[in-house]
Motif scaffolding. Structure first.
Motif, PDB file in Angstrom:
ATOM      1  N   PHE A  34       0.831  -1.195   0.000  1.00  0.00           N
ATOM      2  CA  PHE A  34       0.000   0.000   0.000  1.00  0.00           C
ATOM      3  C   PHE A  34       0.873   1.256   0.000  1.00  0.00           C
ATOM      4  N   TYR A  36      -0.075   5.066   1.455  1.00  0.00           N
ATOM      5  CA  TYR A  36      -1.001   5.995   2.088  1.00  0.00           C
ATOM      6  C   TYR A  36      -0.401   7.398   2.010  1.00  0.00           C
ATOM      7  N   LYS A  49      -2.944   0.626  -3.972  1.00  0.00           N
ATOM      8  CA  LYS A  49      -2.523  -0.642  -3.407  1.00  0.00           C
ATOM      9  C   LYS A  49      -2.316  -1.658  -4.519  1.00  0.00           C
ATOM     10  N   ALA A  91       3.349   0.699   3.118  1.00  0.00           N
ATOM     11  CA  ALA A  91       2.932  -0.247   4.151  1.00  0.00           C
ATOM     12  C   ALA A  91       2.635  -1.601   3.526  1.00  0.00           C
ATOM     13  N   THR A  93       0.594  -5.592   4.437  1.00  0.00           N
ATOM     14  CA  THR A  93      -0.057  -6.540   5.322  1.00  0.00           C
ATOM     15  C   THR A  93       0.255  -7.940   4.823  1.00  0.00           C
ATOM     16  N   ARG A  99      -2.516  -9.869   9.306  1.00  0.00           N
ATOM     17  CA  ARG A  99      -2.945  -8.770   8.426  1.00  0.00           C
ATOM     18  C   ARG A  99      -2.841  -7.413   9.102  1.00  0.00           C
ATOM     19  N   LYS A 100      -2.034  -7.278  10.155  1.00  0.00           N
ATOM     20  CA  LYS A 100      -1.810  -5.939  10.695  1.00  0.00           C
ATOM     21  C   LYS A 100      -0.946  -5.174   9.705  1.00  0.00           C
ATOM     22  N   LEU A 101      -1.177  -3.883   9.636  1.00  0.00           N
ATOM     23  CA  LEU A 101      -0.382  -3.039   8.751  1.00  0.00           C
ATOM     24  C   LEU A 101       1.011  -2.831   9.331  1.00  0.00           C
ATOM     25  N   TRP A 103       4.255  -0.475   8.782  1.00  0.00           N
ATOM     26  CA  TRP A 103       4.441   0.833   8.163  1.00  0.00           C
ATOM     27  C   TRP A 103       5.906   1.173   7.939  1.00  0.00           C
TER      28      TRP A 103
ATOM     29  N   GLU B 100      -8.245  -4.713   3.683  1.00  0.00           N
ATOM     30  CA  GLU B 100      -6.955  -4.136   3.338  1.00  0.00           C
ATOM     31  C   GLU B 100      -6.933  -2.629   3.300  1.00  0.00           C
ATOM     32  N   THR B 101      -8.050  -1.982   3.431  1.00  0.00           N
ATOM     33  CA  THR B 101      -8.081  -0.522   3.455  1.00  0.00           C
ATOM     34  C   THR B 101      -8.519  -0.062   4.826  1.00  0.00           C
ATOM     35  N   GLN B 102      -7.684   0.741   5.461  1.00  0.00           N
ATOM     36  CA  GLN B 102      -8.068   1.330   6.737  1.00  0.00           C
ATOM     37  C   GLN B 102      -8.434   2.793   6.522  1.00  0.00           C
TER      38      GLN B 102
END
Lengths: 113, 113
Positions: A34, A36, A49, A91, A93, A99-101, A103, B100-102
């Motif tokens: 990803f 952000y 993403k 980032a 996962t 599946r925690k991000l 960074w 997958e998107t926060q």
């Protein structure tokens, strides 16, 4: 373990310049990747993403290609604008870390008119 | 649809005081999380929740407490503020833990004197 490394900033460019922000990762298996963006005074929002190798994510003129062979996901834009000034976070996962991000530290971009 | 909202936007505390940072989302998301953002440290996960009544620790939970009595709200409590907790705090939510998107709130800037 899983980790993300981004190029250090700040990056300063003139309007209409070409932008590259490097991002490399370490992960087992097949992570999702990803970018952000955080505009001044705001929270983060998803820019783009990619979920599998060779996928290209794109949005607002930005692109990044998931390169498994080089474990990279570099962010590019052909012609930046003043409004692109922000902090950019890479980032990932991974199913292996619930599946925690994970960074990167963020890269600050300033675009001058 | 307000997305993720956080209050207050800015707070000054004295060492030893307690306070609660509020976070609410109106997207019926199951997963909510709290991050802190510090210069040169990127985003660090404090606590997260995979649904009402379920919370768990992230990488930097000490000095913070959370509860999740409803799907919408996920407050973060500072039990006895310390200068090391001076930071910008972000709440985020997603449809599920594996989504997958926060979606991030605008942040709370906290200064502990």
């Amino acid at each position: 373990g899983n980790s993300v490394t981004q190029m250090e900033g700040p990056v300063t460019l003139s309007e209409e310049a070409f932008l590259t922000i490097n991002c490399t990762y370490t992960a087992t298996g097949y992570p999702s990747l990803f970018w952000y963006v955080q505009y001044p005074g705001e929270g983060l929002q998803l820019l783009l993403k990619a979920t599998k190798a060779d996928d290209k994510g794109s949005n607002k003129g930005f692109e990044a290609t998931y390169r498994k062979e080089t474990t990279s996901f570099h962010l590019e834009k052909g012609s930046v604008q003043v409004s692109d000034s922000a902090v950019y976070f890479c980032a990932l996962t991974n199913a292996g870390n619930n599946r925690k991000l994970i960074w990167g530290l963020g890269t600050s971009l300033a675009v001058n008119p | 649809n307000a997305g993720v909202t956080q209050t207050p936007k800015f707070q000054v505390l004295k060492t030893g005081q307690s306070m609660t940072l509020q976070c609410a989302q109106d997207m019926n998301h199951e997963y909510m999380s709290w991050y802190r953002q510090d210069p040169g440290m990127g985003l660090r996960l404090i606590h997260y929740s995979v649904g009402a009544g379920i919370t768990d620790q992230g990488e930097v939970p000490n000095g913070y407490n959370v509860s999740r009595s409803t799907t919408e709200d996920f407050p973060l409590r500072l039990l006895s503020a310390a200068p090391s907790q001076t930071s910008v705090y972000f709440c985020a939510s997603s449809y599920s833990a594996s989504a997958e998107t926060q979606y991030f709130g605008p942040g709370t800037r906290l200064l502990v004197l």
